[in-house]
Design an enzyme around this catalytic site. Structure first.
Site, PDB file in Angstrom:
ATOM      1  N   CYS A  81       0.429  -1.243   0.011  1.00 28.93           N
ATOM      2  CA  CYS A  81       0.249   0.154   0.174  1.00 28.93           C
ATOM      3  C   CYS A  81       0.735   1.093  -0.104  1.00 28.93           C
ATOM      4  O   CYS A  81       1.698   1.305   1.253  1.00 28.93           O
ATOM      5  CB  CYS A  81      -0.663   0.156   0.951  1.00 28.93           C
ATOM      6  SG  CYS A  81      -1.665   1.162   1.307  1.00 28.93           S
ATOM      7  N   CYS A  87      -0.898   6.295   7.033  1.00 35.32           N
ATOM      8  CA  CYS A  87      -2.257   5.441   7.870  1.00 35.32           C
ATOM      9  C   CYS A  87      -2.654   4.754   8.652  1.00 35.32           C
ATOM     10  O   CYS A  87      -1.116   4.234   8.663  1.00 35.32           O
ATOM     11  CB  CYS A  87      -2.998   5.080   6.405  1.00 35.32           C
ATOM     12  SG  CYS A  87      -4.925   4.195   6.425  1.00 35.32           S
ATOM     13  N   CYS A  90      -2.825   0.094   8.659  1.00 31.97           N
ATOM     14  CA  CYS A  90      -2.220  -1.480   8.544  1.00 31.97           C
ATOM     15  C   CYS A  90      -1.053  -1.383   9.542  1.00 31.97           C
ATOM     16  O   CYS A  90      -0.021   0.015   9.217  1.00 31.97           O
ATOM     17  CB  CYS A  90      -1.701  -2.214   7.892  1.00 31.97           C
ATOM     18  SG  CYS A  90      -3.137  -2.993   6.293  1.00 31.97           S
ATOM     19  N   ASN A 342     -29.127  -8.041  29.238  1.00 30.13           N
ATOM     20  CA  ASN A 342     -27.725  -7.789  28.607  1.00 30.13           C
ATOM     21  C   ASN A 342     -26.969  -8.263  29.072  1.00 30.13           C
ATOM     22  O   ASN A 342     -27.673  -8.703  30.671  1.00 30.13           O
ATOM     23  CB  ASN A 342     -28.405  -6.550  30.205  1.00 30.13           C
ATOM     24  CG  ASN A 342     -26.919  -5.544  30.300  1.00 30.13           C
ATOM     25  OD1 ASN A 342     -25.235  -6.179  29.537  1.00 30.13           O
ATOM     26  ND2 ASN A 342     -26.828  -3.941  30.477  1.00 30.13           N
ATOM     27  N   CYS A 389     -11.894 -11.391  20.242  1.00 30.87           N
ATOM     28  CA  CYS A 389     -11.598 -11.065  19.372  1.00 30.87           C
ATOM     29  C   CYS A 389     -10.328  -9.824  20.816  1.00 30.87           C
ATOM     30  O   CYS A 389      -9.915  -9.362  20.001  1.00 30.87           O
ATOM     31  CB  CYS A 389     -12.270  -9.456  19.192  1.00 30.87           C
ATOM     32  SG  CYS A 389     -13.542  -8.854  20.612  1.00 30.87           S
TER      33      CYS A 389
END
Length: 432
Positions: A81, A87, A90, A342, A389
């Site tokens: 890129c 940026c 990444c 919840n 995650c």
């Protein structure tokens, strides 16, 4: 008198020191040792020696900047890129894909005190089917900036190419820029979201002032010429469809419709494998009652329901629960129930909690699932699949399961976001 440590930056020496990196952190920084401290050096790869200067020093670690690289790792590659290193999207395009994956797997293994059995990956370029680009009109240049945030800054990088975007989305960038630049409201645009559904691309345009009829017509012509669906967001939490079809994607032979603002996994290839692996690890059969916590709109719930006797999905976002119910009905699945609850509150009094489940899947957000771990132990399922995650909260929640008599029998690193610092994973827990 008590003394408290302050995390303020210490004065650092500008002396040049020579170090050799022996590891890589998830953000693409080389890790070396200096005077007993871990030293993180942006852009340095394992095995490379460099002259560096310290930029920040704390009690347990320090950061440094490369002044001169003295050796060259065979794992160093040319970034694809043109915006890399400016940026903030990444961090690892200078690192070979093999080293990216192996370093993340080693980091996961260290945090979990468990070897990684498998790396689940897909294409490392053109994988991203969703992105949000900021919009800003630059008065001096009298032009529209469209792109991602700079690393460590709120300033925009004016992006013309993005090789991690799905090719069909990347191909839209020039025409989209031209269209938005030609609007009367060009100075009052917020951002634009690009999504690639299985039935075609869509964009959501956030505008900060009402659009004129002429602007709406220009946008509609653009959506027809590029064969995409177009949604407008005059308010941050509401969207209106201007043109096109409702988006959907396929998973495990099912068609799942979604709203442009709904969460979907951005890496379709890895998501398909992740769902298949979860089904395999749980060994779901027609006698199972499966509980899916933090279920979203049914990414795992509905494929599980194709195989189990009954599946219950619990989610905290009402719109996703409604979408899950719609998708279950659309796909003819009558053995699945969705609850809007919840999961950070006391779950023992929630309607779904009393039922017996012999298998559990959970896919929480970055904060993990501390509020449900003890209840999972009370349910005493045979198997638990935890999709994560955030390895830090996975490690914390895993301690609760281990203390309750479970052990990790499978651990996989999910290369969901190649070339970035994100580290995702999934683990299978079974009764010891």
């Amino acid at each position: 008198m008590a003394q408290f440590y302050s995390a303020k930056r210490r004065n650092t020496t500008r002396d040049i020191i020579t170090v050799t990196a022996d590891d890589l952190d998830p953000f693409g920084q080389g890790v070396a040792r200096h005077q007993g401290k871990a030293l993180f050096i942006a852009g340095l790869l394992p095995g490379e020696t460099a002259e560096v200067t310290l930029t920040e020093e704390k009690r347990q670690f320090a950061h440094a900047r490369v002044k001169k690289r003295l050796t060259h790792s065979p794992e160093r590659v040319t970034p694809a890129c043109p915006h890399f290193n400016v940026c903030g999207g990444c961090q690892q395009q200078h690192v070979s894909e093999t080293l990216q994956q192996s370093s993340k797997a080693r980091a996961l293994a260290r945090m979990m005190h468990q070897p990684v059995d498998e790396i689940i990956s897909g294409p490392t370029w053109g994988y991203r089917r969703r992105a949000r680009l900021g919009l800003n009109f630059a008065p001096r240049k009298q032009s529209l900036q469209m792109g991602f945030r700079m690393a460590g800054s709120n300033d925009l990088v004016d992006v013309h190419h993005c090789p991690i975007l799905a090719p069909r989305l990347e191909a839209l960038l020039p025409a989209l820029r031209d269209c938005l630049s030609d609007l009367h409201a060009v100075r009052r645009l917020g951002h634009v979201e690009l999504v690639l559904a299985d039935n075609g691309p869509l964009i959501v345009l956030r505008h900060l002032a009402p659009l004129s009829e002429a602007d709406r017509e220009k946008l509609e012509r653009f959506s027809h010429s590029e064969q995409l669906s177009l949604f407008l967001a005059a308010e941050s939490d509401k969207i209106a469809q201007l043109n096109g079809d409702a988006p959907w994607y396929e998973s495990d032979g099912l068609r799942l419709s979604f709203s442009p603002r709904d969460f979907i996994q951005v890496n379709d290839a890895v998501n398909q494998q992740m769902v298949a692996r979860a089904i395999d690890w749980l060994a779901v059969n027609a006698q199972d009652r499966v509980l899916d916590l933090f279920c979203g709109m049914g990414n795992f719930t509905l494929p599980l329901a194709r195989r189990a006797q009954e599946v219950v999905g619990v989610e905290g976002v009402a719109a996703l629960v409604e979408k899950g119910r719609e998708n279950a009905a659309r796909n003819g699945l009558q053995n699945v129930t969705f609850w809007h609850e919840n999961l950070e509150e006391d779950v023992t009094r929630q309607p779904w909690a009393a039922a017996g489940f012999n298998k559990v899947l959970l896919d929480p957000a970055r904060a993990g699932a501390p509020g449900v771990m003890q209840h999972i132990l009370r349910l005493a399922p045979e198997k638990v699949v935890y999709v994560s995650c955030n390895p830090t909260t996975l490690a914390r929640d895993s301690d609760a399961l281990r203390a309750g008599g479970y052990q990790i029998t499978r651990l996989a690193m999910l290369d969901m976001f190649p070339h970035t610092g994100h580290l995702e994973s999934m683990a299978l827990f079974e009764k010891a």
